[in-house]
Design a protein around this motif. Sequence first.
Motif, mmCIF file in Angstrom:
data_model
loop_
_atom_site.group_PDB
_atom_site.id
_atom_site.type_symbol
_atom_site.label_atom_id
_atom_site.label_comp_id
_atom_site.label_asym_id
_atom_site.label_seq_id
_atom_site.Cartn_x
_atom_site.Cartn_y
_atom_site.Cartn_z
ATOM 1 N N ILE A 294 0.828 -1.203 0.000
ATOM 2 C CA ILE A 294 0.000 0.000 0.000
ATOM 3 C C ILE A 294 0.864 1.255 0.000
ATOM 4 N N GLY B 264 -0.793 2.794 -2.871
ATOM 5 C CA GLY B 264 -1.989 3.409 -2.313
ATOM 6 C C GLY B 264 -1.990 4.925 -2.400
ATOM 7 N N LYS C 266 -0.876 6.601 3.986
ATOM 8 C CA LYS C 266 -1.387 5.682 2.971
ATOM 9 C C LYS C 266 -2.109 4.506 3.617
#
Length: 75
Positions: free
Chosen positions: A36, A40, A55
């Motif tokens: 992520i 992300g 994030k």
Amino acid sequence: TYLKSHKLIHTGDLPFACEICDKRFNRKDKLKRHKIIHYGKSVECPAEGCSQRFKRMDKLKSHVAKHENLDQHQP
């Protein structure tokens, strides 16, 4: 299986590697959560005057809780 995955905690083996930064993990779910940070979108802290971005939602929630604790201790 769960037992096989759990044993990796004790052996120190890190069979799951991030293809971007080569950081290694003992469980596939930890690698997925790590990714992520690379893929992300970040979310800004909603607290007034704070511009930190996160994030991972768990990190954002932890950060916001610190703001809330500070607010409780101010007159």
